[in-house]
Scaffold this active site. Structure first.
Site, PDB file in Angstrom:
ATOM      1  N   ASP A   1      41.172  46.719  35.156  1.00  0.00           N
ATOM      2  CA  ASP A   1      42.512  46.595  35.758  1.00  0.00           C
ATOM      3  C   ASP A   1      43.209  47.949  35.801  1.00  0.00           C
ATOM      4  OD1 ASP A   1      41.710  43.986  35.458  1.00  0.00           O
ATOM      5  OD2 ASP A   1      43.121  43.521  33.846  1.00  0.00           O
TER       6      ASP A   1
ATOM      7  N   TYR B   1      38.656  34.672  26.318  1.00  0.00           N
ATOM      8  CA  TYR B   1      38.176  35.969  26.818  1.00  0.00           C
ATOM      9  C   TYR B   1      37.444  36.716  25.702  1.00  0.00           C
ATOM     10  CZ  TYR B   1      38.301  40.582  29.047  1.00  0.00           C
ATOM     11  OH  TYR B   1      37.952  41.799  29.597  1.00  0.00           O
TER      12      TYR B   1
HETATM   13  C1  GLA Z   1      40.670  40.701  32.880  1.00  0.00           C
HETATM   14  C2  GLA Z   1      40.406  41.959  32.056  1.00  0.00           C
HETATM   15  C3  GLA Z   1      39.428  42.878  32.777  1.00  0.00           C
HETATM   16  C4  GLA Z   1      38.156  42.132  33.204  1.00  0.00           C
HETATM   17  C5  GLA Z   1      38.516  40.822  33.896  1.00  0.00           C
HETATM   18  C6  GLA Z   1      37.302  39.961  34.161  1.00  0.00           C
HETATM   19  O1  GLA Z   1      41.327  41.020  34.081  1.00  0.00           O
HETATM   20  O2  GLA Z   1      41.618  42.649  31.819  1.00  0.00           O
HETATM   21  O3  GLA Z   1      39.110  43.972  31.945  1.00  0.00           O
HETATM   22  O4  GLA Z   1      37.297  41.928  32.108  1.00  0.00           O
HETATM   23  O5  GLA Z   1      39.432  40.038  33.152  1.00  0.00           O
HETATM   24  O6  GLA Z   1      36.463  40.579  35.101  1.00  0.00           O
END
Ligand code: GLA
Length: 334
Positions: free
Chosen positions: A148, A197
């Site tokens: 991101d 996550y």
């Molecule tokens: C979130 C995390 C990223 C990435 C996405 C999945 O956005 O902040 O670093 O891992 O999930 O692709």
């Protein structure tokens, strides 16, 4: 006090390459024309920020021990940046964002990078992204990857970014001007996203500990994993890397049917192997894909709710946000 500062950092949408960043894999995010702007003046020994989108202002000292206890909650991202940057002077100003908050378009990454530039960060875009990532991790407690913040720091107008998270290479890839990128919110809040996550990231790391770095592994290596869940997690990462390569080729050829197929295959892998989709997201993808002029759609971002990204012919969807590939973070002073 010094002169007026204006710092901007964009949000991002990920076209393909999901849950690959922390595995050293490939992603194809795009910085978007929506972003966060921080304006104000440097000076004093406090960071004072009002927000056009939030009721309560943030007022912080220059030294912060624990960003997670800061109130109001949006100030935790500012506090994370302050803790990582250790600025020597304060700042008084205003934050204003055009990124829909909490929608999966990285409003927090854009806030972190705009604040860091406003507070005086100097350095390469990659270092800015890494600072933002550390700020995000301390503020949210989620062990996010770099995608991101890197997309926000390195954005290039008219282009998506092919990122290789092993070599650190970022290659701009043109997006055809008449291919519309639309982000549609599922209406489902991303509940439990933080702990789920972290659990996915731990699974990917456990798989790599057994068969070696996943970006060097192939599907035959996956068969050596004894745990069936780890096998599915690793299969997603390895097959997603292949889809990112194929998508980049199809984008260069403007092969829209192929782009659509790859979006759907990515969604299926995130649903079946990585277990980060939901029934609501699946139904939204199916509904959008049945509309003439939609080439394909998939969940975008971490999953567990949030948004879907669709590629369409211009003007096809009367819903969601049409996002255009925009420039990366920058700061100016007068
Ligand atoms: C979130 C995390 C990223 C990435 C996405 C999945 O956005 O902040 O670093 O891992 O999930 O692709």
């Amino acid at each position: 006090m010094t002169g007026d500062i204006a710092a901007f950092a964009p949000g991002r949408v990920n076209l393909i390459g999901e849950h690959t960043d922390y595995a050293g894999g490939l992603s194809l995010p795009m910085a978007i024309h929506l972003g966060t702007t921080v304006t104000g003046v440097r000076g004093g020994d406090r960071i004072r920020l009002t927000s056009a989108q939030q009721d309560e202002a943030v007022d912080l000292p220059l030294t912060i021990d624990d960003p997670t206890t800061v109130e109001p909650a949006w100030g935790r991202y500012v506090a994370g940046v302050v803790a990582e940057l250790s600025p020597t002077t304060g700042f008084v100003g205003e934050v204003s964002s055009t990124v829909p908050l909490g929608a999966g378009l990285s409003s927090s990454a854009s806030l972190e990078l705009a604040v860091a530039l406003a507070l005086g960060f100097h350095g390469m875009p990659r270092s800015l992204a890494e600072l933002g990532q550390r700020a995000e991790q301390v503020a949210s407690g989620v062990p996010c990857g770099l995608m991101d913040q890197l997309a926000s720091a390195c954005g290039t107008a008219g282009h998506a970014l092919l990122v290789d998270f092993t070599t650190d290479e970022v290659r701009p890839v043109p997006v055809p001007a008449d291919l519309e990128v639309v982000v549609v919110h599922s209406g489902q809040e991303r509940r439990l996203a933080g702990s789920a996550y972290a659990e996915r990231r731990a699974s990917v790391e456990a798989a790599a500990a057994e068969i070696g770095a996943l970006h060097d592994a192939d599907l035959a290596d996956v068969d050596r994993l004894t745990d069936p869940v780890l096998r599915r997690r690793a299969r997603h990462v390895i097959s997603e890397d292949a889809r990112v390569r194929a998508f980049t080729t199809a984008l260069a050829a403007d092969d829209r049917p192929r782009l659509g197929e790859l979006l759907l295959a990515s969604h299926a892998s995130l649903r079946d192997d990585f277990d980060v989709s939901t029934e609501v997201l699946d139904a939204l993808v199916a509904r959008l894909c049945a509309i003439p002029g939609v080439w394909g759609a998939r969940l975008t971002g971490a999953g567990f709710g949030g948004c879907v990204v669709a590629l369409t012919e211009p003007g096809t969807l009367g819903e969601g946000w049409v996002v255009r590939p925009g420039p990366g973070a920058f700061v100016s002073s007068s």
